[in-house]
Design a protein around this motif. Sequence first.
Motif, PDB file in Angstrom:
ATOM      1  N   PRO A   1       0.830  -1.205   0.000  1.00 17.22           N
ATOM      2  CA  PRO A   1       0.000   0.000   0.000  1.00 17.22           C
ATOM      3  C   PRO A   1       0.870   1.263   0.000  1.00 17.22           C
ATOM      4  CG  PRO A   1      -0.761  -1.547   1.673  1.00 17.22           C
ATOM      5  CD  PRO A   1       0.566  -2.054   1.180  1.00 17.22           C
ATOM      6  N   ILE A   2       0.477   2.229  -0.784  1.00 15.45           N
ATOM      7  CA  ILE A   2       1.207   3.492  -0.839  1.00 15.45           C
ATOM      8  C   ILE A   2       1.000   4.251   0.463  1.00 15.45           C
ATOM      9  CG2 ILE A   2       1.245   5.762  -1.959  1.00 15.45           C
ATOM     10  CD1 ILE A   2       0.593   4.315  -4.589  1.00 15.45           C
ATOM     11  N   ASP A   3       2.100   4.613   1.096  1.00 17.18           N
ATOM     12  CA  ASP A   3       2.025   5.324   2.370  1.00 17.18           C
ATOM     13  C   ASP A   3       1.552   6.754   2.165  1.00 17.18           C
ATOM     14  OD1 ASP A   3       2.482   5.791   5.198  1.00 17.18           O
ATOM     15  OD2 ASP A   3       4.258   6.913   4.576  1.00 17.18           O
ATOM     16  N   ASP A   4       2.156   7.452   1.194  1.00 18.39           N
ATOM     17  CA  ASP A   4       1.833   8.861   0.970  1.00 18.39           C
ATOM     18  C   ASP A   4       1.532   9.098  -0.507  1.00 18.39           C
ATOM     19  OD1 ASP A   4       1.529  11.577   1.019  1.00 18.39           O
ATOM     20  OD2 ASP A   4       3.656  12.036   1.312  1.00 18.39           O
ATOM     21  N   PRO A   5       0.274   9.114  -0.901  1.00 17.64           N
ATOM     22  CA  PRO A   5      -0.066   9.348  -2.310  1.00 17.64           C
ATOM     23  C   PRO A   5       0.475  10.665  -2.861  1.00 17.64           C
ATOM     24  CG  PRO A   5      -1.966   8.457  -1.148  1.00 17.64           C
ATOM     25  CD  PRO A   5      -0.922   8.787  -0.107  1.00 17.64           C
ATOM     26  N   GLU A   6       0.723  11.636  -1.990  1.00 17.37           N
ATOM     27  CA  GLU A   6       1.245  12.924  -2.466  1.00 17.37           C
ATOM     28  C   GLU A   6       2.601  12.755  -3.158  1.00 17.37           C
ATOM     29  OE1 GLU A   6      -0.082  15.802  -2.687  1.00 17.37           O
ATOM     30  OE2 GLU A   6      -1.860  15.673  -1.395  1.00 17.37           O
ATOM     31  N   HIS A   7       3.365  11.732  -2.779  1.00 16.11           N
ATOM     32  CA  HIS A   7       4.645  11.477  -3.436  1.00 16.11           C
ATOM     33  C   HIS A   7       4.428  11.185  -4.920  1.00 16.11           C
ATOM     34  CE1 HIS A   7       8.582   9.756  -4.349  1.00 16.11           C
ATOM     35  NE2 HIS A   7       7.963   8.668  -4.785  1.00 16.11           N
ATOM     36  N   TYR A   8       3.414  10.389  -5.229  1.00 17.81           N
ATOM     37  CA  TYR A   8       3.153  10.035  -6.624  1.00 17.81           C
ATOM     38  C   TYR A   8       2.521  11.196  -7.379  1.00 17.81           C
ATOM     39  CZ  TYR A   8       4.694   5.426  -5.480  1.00 17.81           C
ATOM     40  OH  TYR A   8       5.494   4.381  -5.090  1.00 17.81           O
ATOM     41  N   ILE A   9       1.726  11.977  -6.695  1.00 12.31           N
ATOM     42  CA  ILE A   9       1.172  13.186  -7.313  1.00 12.31           C
ATOM     43  C   ILE A   9       2.301  14.112  -7.740  1.00 12.31           C
ATOM     44  CG2 ILE A   9      -0.199  15.267  -6.864  1.00 12.31           C
ATOM     45  CD1 ILE A   9      -1.911  13.439  -4.973  1.00 12.31           C
ATOM     46  N   ALA A  10       3.323  14.226  -6.894  1.00 13.86           N
ATOM     47  CA  ALA A  10       4.483  15.058  -7.228  1.00 13.86           C
ATOM     48  C   ALA A  10       5.243  14.497  -8.434  1.00 13.86           C
ATOM     49  CB  ALA A  10       5.416  15.171  -6.022  1.00 13.86           C
ATOM     50  N   LEU A  11       5.294  13.163  -8.567  1.00 10.62           N
ATOM     51  CA  LEU A  11       5.944  12.554  -9.725  1.00 10.62           C
ATOM     52  C   LEU A  11       5.201  12.915 -11.006  1.00 10.62           C
ATOM     53  CD1 LEU A  11       6.858   8.938  -8.500  1.00 10.62           C
ATOM     54  CD2 LEU A  11       8.406  10.882  -8.806  1.00 10.62           C
ATOM     55  N   TYR A  12       3.875  12.890 -10.957  1.00  6.43           N
ATOM     56  CA  TYR A  12       3.087  13.286 -12.130  1.00  6.43           C
ATOM     57  C   TYR A  12       3.337  14.752 -12.478  1.00  6.43           C
ATOM     58  CZ  TYR A  12       0.242   9.007 -12.505  1.00  6.43           C
ATOM     59  OH  TYR A  12      -0.187   7.716 -12.708  1.00  6.43           O
ATOM     60  N   LYS A  13       3.387  15.599 -11.469  1.00 11.12           N
ATOM     61  CA  LYS A  13       3.638  17.017 -11.725  1.00 11.12           C
ATOM     62  C   LYS A  13       5.005  17.215 -12.377  1.00 11.12           C
ATOM     63  CE  LYS A  13       4.076  21.557  -9.562  1.00 11.12           C
ATOM     64  NZ  LYS A  13       4.038  22.332  -8.299  1.00 11.12           N
ATOM     65  N   ARG A  14       6.018  16.534 -11.859  1.00 11.28           N
ATOM     66  CA  ARG A  14       7.364  16.666 -12.430  1.00 11.28           C
ATOM     67  C   ARG A  14       7.387  16.160 -13.864  1.00 11.28           C
ATOM     68  NH1 ARG A  14      11.090  19.248 -14.101  1.00 11.28           N
ATOM     69  NH2 ARG A  14      13.232  18.455 -14.043  1.00 11.28           N
ATOM     70  N   ALA A  15       6.658  15.086 -14.131  1.00 12.62           N
ATOM     71  CA  ALA A  15       6.580  14.571 -15.494  1.00 12.62           C
ATOM     72  C   ALA A  15       5.934  15.599 -16.417  1.00 12.62           C
ATOM     73  CB  ALA A  15       5.789  13.265 -15.518  1.00 12.62           C
TER      74      ALA A  15
END
Length: 367
Positions: A140-154
Amino acid sequence: MASFATPLKLGSLLLKNRVIMAALTRNRNLVPGPLQVEYYTQRATAGLILTEATLIEPIGTEWNNAPGIYSDEQVAGWRKIVDSVHAHNGHIFIQLWHIGRVAHPLLQNGRPNVAPSAIAAKGGKFRQLPGAPGYVTPVPIDDPEHYIALYKRAAERAKEAGFDGVELHSANGYLPNQFIDNTSNQRTDKWGGSVENRCRFSLRIIDEICGVYGNDRVGIKLSPGGGYNDMGMTEKDTVETYGYLIKELTSRRIAYIQLARYWSLGDPTKRGTDVDIFQWRNLIDSEHTKLFVNTDYDSEQGAKTLKDGLADAIVFGRFYITNPDLAQRLINKQELNTNYNFKTFYDGDHTGYTDYPTYEQEHVVPA
């Protein structure tokens, strides 16, 4: 009354026709190169090109040669493609992708598969690599905000490459879809449970990439009925969830919402509901947000859908593999090439990739 040939205002862009090239995984290059420049340029007569699904980090795939947008080298490779498409009077969006729990576990750089919850997908198989060990139980993803930041950087990198816009792949059982669906998301925090909570991940990504590009240069792909990668809720939950999500997306005035029809691809789980995607048509304010529709459209059905005003554009996938000039063929009502080279769908060189002829090339009269 629209047709394939009718131009379409998409935010600040004017598309020359309503034939959209779907995102098509072809598994040819981690870093886009000259072959991809040729491939996309051949198809620049589309009203809009959607790139193959493009990874936001160097994990999260079942393909060993799918491209990303997480390195400077990849940005430079994509820039050459974008420049060439623009030079041929085309428009191109990049589709941002994370595969989540359905990634091949041997292509994770030693890291575990991730998902909203520790629930493995059932059924299905890896099409390009050996299936064993198959789907695994994700962490399970602990902090979804980490992946949201990856999308933003992309999205920021996509802007550096010059793309006209970005599409969030929130369909087909990939990471954002896994948050939306209550069969794969059983969290009890603000990212799970209620419809609002399950839609939060996709909407947060949309808000972040809109901040990079502007709302009218952002699209999203959704597959409400599921049916692939062990996705799909009850009809009641589907109608409620996607009604809420589409209202929220429309209120943001994004460029378009792409709805894919039910697609099982022979998935033995048979999960999903073959819902009518047009039930949400009246929720979309077409003055600001266009409706694209996808999955198994032929020329006649696509033309009728446009004529009846049910959708603003038709997205074609497999036909764009064998018909680099698909837009012209549809507009001119010419015969389509359906002679697929199935062995080269997902791997190889130019064969079955850039060697399909245009209609004119097929009908050259010998001197």
